[in-house]
Design an enzyme around this catalytic site. Sequence first.
Site, PDB file in Angstrom:
ATOM      1  N   ARG A 117      -1.376 -10.985 -10.360  1.00 30.44           N
ATOM      2  CA  ARG A 117      -1.385 -12.120 -11.277  1.00 30.44           C
ATOM      3  C   ARG A 117      -1.473 -11.629 -12.720  1.00 30.44           C
ATOM      4  O   ARG A 117      -2.039 -10.582 -12.993  1.00 30.44           O
ATOM      5  CB  ARG A 117      -2.602 -13.005 -10.986  1.00 30.44           C
ATOM      6  CG  ARG A 117      -2.534 -13.689  -9.643  1.00 30.44           C
ATOM      7  CD  ARG A 117      -3.263 -15.001  -9.633  1.00 30.44           C
ATOM      8  NE  ARG A 117      -4.674 -14.896  -9.982  1.00 30.44           N
ATOM      9  CZ  ARG A 117      -5.396 -15.936 -10.387  1.00 30.44           C
ATOM     10  NH1 ARG A 117      -4.850 -17.126 -10.505  1.00 30.44           N
ATOM     11  NH2 ARG A 117      -6.683 -15.788 -10.660  1.00 30.44           N
ATOM     12  N   LYS A 182     -11.190  -6.023  -1.686  1.00 32.74           N
ATOM     13  CA  LYS A 182      -9.858  -6.646  -1.674  1.00 32.74           C
ATOM     14  C   LYS A 182      -8.927  -5.924  -0.701  1.00 32.74           C
ATOM     15  O   LYS A 182      -8.694  -4.721  -0.830  1.00 32.74           O
ATOM     16  CB  LYS A 182      -9.286  -6.628  -3.100  1.00 32.74           C
ATOM     17  CG  LYS A 182      -7.965  -7.331  -3.231  1.00 32.74           C
ATOM     18  CD  LYS A 182      -7.777  -7.838  -4.645  1.00 32.74           C
ATOM     19  CE  LYS A 182      -6.347  -8.265  -4.876  1.00 32.74           C
ATOM     20  NZ  LYS A 182      -6.210  -9.076  -6.074  1.00 32.74           N
ATOM     21  N   ARG A 317     -15.507 -14.411  -9.461  1.00 34.28           N
ATOM     22  CA  ARG A 317     -16.236 -13.166  -9.173  1.00 34.28           C
ATOM     23  C   ARG A 317     -17.600 -13.505  -8.583  1.00 34.28           C
ATOM     24  O   ARG A 317     -18.172 -14.543  -8.902  1.00 34.28           O
ATOM     25  CB  ARG A 317     -16.471 -12.358 -10.463  1.00 34.28           C
ATOM     26  CG  ARG A 317     -15.220 -11.831 -11.116  1.00 34.28           C
ATOM     27  CD  ARG A 317     -14.674 -10.616 -10.383  1.00 34.28           C
ATOM     28  NE  ARG A 317     -13.471 -10.105 -11.009  1.00 34.28           N
ATOM     29  CZ  ARG A 317     -12.239 -10.566 -10.789  1.00 34.28           C
ATOM     30  NH1 ARG A 317     -12.034 -11.543  -9.950  1.00 34.28           N
ATOM     31  NH2 ARG A 317     -11.202 -10.034 -11.397  1.00 34.28           N
TER      32      ARG A 317
HETATM   33  P1  ATP Z   1      -8.182 -12.754 -10.060  1.00 31.03           P
HETATM   34  O1  ATP Z   1      -6.863 -12.983  -9.401  1.00 31.03           O
HETATM   35  O2  ATP Z   1      -9.266 -13.604  -9.531  1.00 31.03           O
HETATM   36  O3  ATP Z   1      -8.125 -12.722 -11.540  1.00 31.03           O
HETATM   37  P2  ATP Z   1      -8.076  -9.972  -9.310  1.00 31.03           P
HETATM   38  O4  ATP Z   1      -8.882  -8.940 -10.007  1.00 31.03           O
HETATM   39  O5  ATP Z   1      -7.983  -9.871  -7.844  1.00 31.03           O
HETATM   40  O6  ATP Z   1      -8.692 -11.337  -9.659  1.00 31.03           O
HETATM   41  P3  ATP Z   1      -5.228  -9.954  -9.435  1.00 31.03           P
HETATM   42  O7  ATP Z   1      -4.315 -10.067 -10.609  1.00 31.03           O
HETATM   43  O8  ATP Z   1      -5.149 -10.981  -8.369  1.00 31.03           O
HETATM   44  O9  ATP Z   1      -6.689  -9.893  -9.986  1.00 31.03           O
HETATM   45  O10 ATP Z   1      -4.965  -8.549  -8.765  1.00 31.03           O
HETATM   46  C1  ATP Z   1      -4.939  -7.401  -9.547  1.00 31.03           C
HETATM   47  C2  ATP Z   1      -6.189  -6.602  -9.232  1.00 31.03           C
HETATM   48  O11 ATP Z   1      -6.013  -5.974  -7.985  1.00 31.03           O
HETATM   49  C3  ATP Z   1      -6.512  -5.524 -10.236  1.00 31.03           C
HETATM   50  O12 ATP Z   1      -7.901  -5.452 -10.387  1.00 31.03           O
HETATM   51  C4  ATP Z   1      -6.047  -4.255  -9.537  1.00 31.03           C
HETATM   52  O13 ATP Z   1      -6.774  -3.112  -9.907  1.00 31.03           O
HETATM   53  C5  ATP Z   1      -6.268  -4.589  -8.082  1.00 31.03           C
HETATM   54  N1  ATP Z   1      -5.319  -3.883  -7.210  1.00 31.03           N
HETATM   55  C6  ATP Z   1      -4.135  -3.318  -7.536  1.00 31.03           C
HETATM   56  N2  ATP Z   1      -3.543  -2.790  -6.455  1.00 31.03           N
HETATM   57  C7  ATP Z   1      -4.359  -3.029  -5.414  1.00 31.03           C
HETATM   58  C8  ATP Z   1      -4.290  -2.727  -4.039  1.00 31.03           C
HETATM   59  N3  ATP Z   1      -3.256  -2.068  -3.497  1.00 31.03           N
HETATM   60  N4  ATP Z   1      -5.327  -3.123  -3.274  1.00 31.03           N
HETATM   61  C9  ATP Z   1      -6.390  -3.784  -3.771  1.00 31.03           C
HETATM   62  N5  ATP Z   1      -6.502  -4.107  -5.072  1.00 31.03           N
HETATM   63  C10 ATP Z   1      -5.499  -3.732  -5.891  1.00 31.03           C
HETATM   64  C1  BTN Z   2      -2.663 -10.324  -6.613  1.00 36.84           C
HETATM   65  O1  BTN Z   2      -3.649 -10.075  -5.943  1.00 36.84           O
HETATM   66  O2  BTN Z   2      -2.719 -10.543  -7.816  1.00 36.84           O
HETATM   67  C2  BTN Z   2      -1.329 -10.446  -5.961  1.00 36.84           C
HETATM   68  C3  BTN Z   2      -0.745  -9.126  -5.561  1.00 36.84           C
HETATM   69  C4  BTN Z   2       0.644  -9.304  -4.981  1.00 36.84           C
HETATM   70  C5  BTN Z   2       1.302  -7.999  -4.632  1.00 36.84           C
HETATM   71  C6  BTN Z   2       2.594  -8.227  -3.917  1.00 36.84           C
HETATM   72  S1  BTN Z   2       3.261  -6.741  -3.219  1.00 36.84           S
HETATM   73  C7  BTN Z   2       4.775  -7.550  -2.868  1.00 36.84           C
HETATM   74  C8  BTN Z   2       5.073  -8.428  -4.068  1.00 36.84           C
HETATM   75  N1  BTN Z   2       5.763  -7.700  -5.099  1.00 36.84           N
HETATM   76  C9  BTN Z   2       5.034  -7.590  -6.222  1.00 36.84           C
HETATM   77  O3  BTN Z   2       5.378  -6.996  -7.247  1.00 36.84           O
HETATM   78  N2  BTN Z   2       3.841  -8.218  -6.051  1.00 36.84           N
HETATM   79  C10 BTN Z   2       3.735  -8.813  -4.743  1.00 36.84           C
END
Ligand code: ATP
Ligand code: BTN
Length: 322
Positions: A117, A182, A317
């Site tokens: 996101r 996560k 969070r």
């Molecule tokens: P929110 O969506 O509530 O703002 P979030 O921290 O989960 O919280 P996202 O944008 O959904 O944010 O996801 C990006 C986050 O996930 C970043 O903190 C990133 O470091 C983490 N992230 C990136 N790749 C992975 C992965 N393969 N597995 C778990 N977490 C990951």
């Molecule tokens: C999140 O937690 O913010 C969402 C993560 C979504 C990752 C998937 S991997 C397949 C697809 N291609 C991308 O670039 N992002 C989504």
Amino acid sequence: MKEHSIKLAILRALAQGGFHSGEELGTMLGVSRAAISKHIKGIQAWGVDVYRVQGKGYQLAEPMQLLDEQTLQAQFGDLVELIPVIDSTNQYLLDRADSLQSGAVCLAEYQAKGRGRRGREWVSPFGANLYMSMYWRLDAGMAAAMGLSLVVGVAIVEALEELGLEGVKLKWPNDLYYQDKKLAGILVEMSGQAGAAANLVIGMGMNLTMPEKTEGITQPWASLKDVANTGTLDRNELAITLINTLHQALTDYELKGMQGFVTRWNRLDNFLDRPIKLIMGPREITGICRGINEQGAVLLETDNGVESFIGGEISLRLSKCE
Ligand code: ATP
Ligand code: BTN
């Protein structure tokens, strides 16, 4: 040979297991040992843990089961494309939205620009996880898209439960969690309106066997292999199950929307009845998480009673005072 084909051929050989010498790989692929050594560095840059032992050759630190386009296409035909190395599976489908049919899927082994996101990076090492996206034309239009990421999350956790995998939970609005870490993320993006309908791409990244030394993730993470009963999971079969699940969830959502959905979500909510904070730009509100309402808004109990919050800019969070 095409851009990545030598690296992919090396990985196919290594995925068989055992040691493979630079000489053997070089002869097989018609290139020098020095070229193999260079390609191995490229493979390591894709996040693969591969090492060399003097006199024996190269070996993967962990076994790797590659995705197989034939197996996937035997189920779904041309609706599914496997592009081993890609920038982002979401971007790939967004770029082609005009010519796609609902249900079209793109899978990858490695994403150079996987995203979460708000443009955050989704770390996507080769061959360890699942990266998949599905295109869907949603006649209900854009306003319905928020509920959709919740519905997809629930459907995926329920599908994992049917496979005997217990303990996977949800974090509002778009994450799968395991033991407060996560495990997977869902990203719903839009390529604009086609009349009243919305062109949607629903992407999911799920960690399966991500190497412990993977860098660049800024919060605790888990892999599906941490969950009990995953020992015999076949990566291609899991991909097939998740594609079917996604397809079914989207079909159901078109028919029923969020009807009857709150109970299903709340059962799986990782933060239900726990102290959380909602971060909205500079503003933070703390309270007790009370699940979601029928609109898909998160419910927070504060001194003012239970209030609902919805919108793409909100991050949830755990509050430190648990
Ligand atoms: P929110 O969506 O509530 O703002 P979030 O921290 O989960 O919280 P996202 O944008 O959904 O944010 O996801 C990006 C986050 O996930 C970043 O903190 C990133 O470091 C983490 N992230 C990136 N790749 C992975 C992965 N393969 N597995 C778990 N977490 C990951
Ligand atoms: C999140 O937690 O913010 C969402 C993560 C979504 C990752 C998937 S991997 C397949 C697809 N291609 C991308 O670039 N992002 C989504």
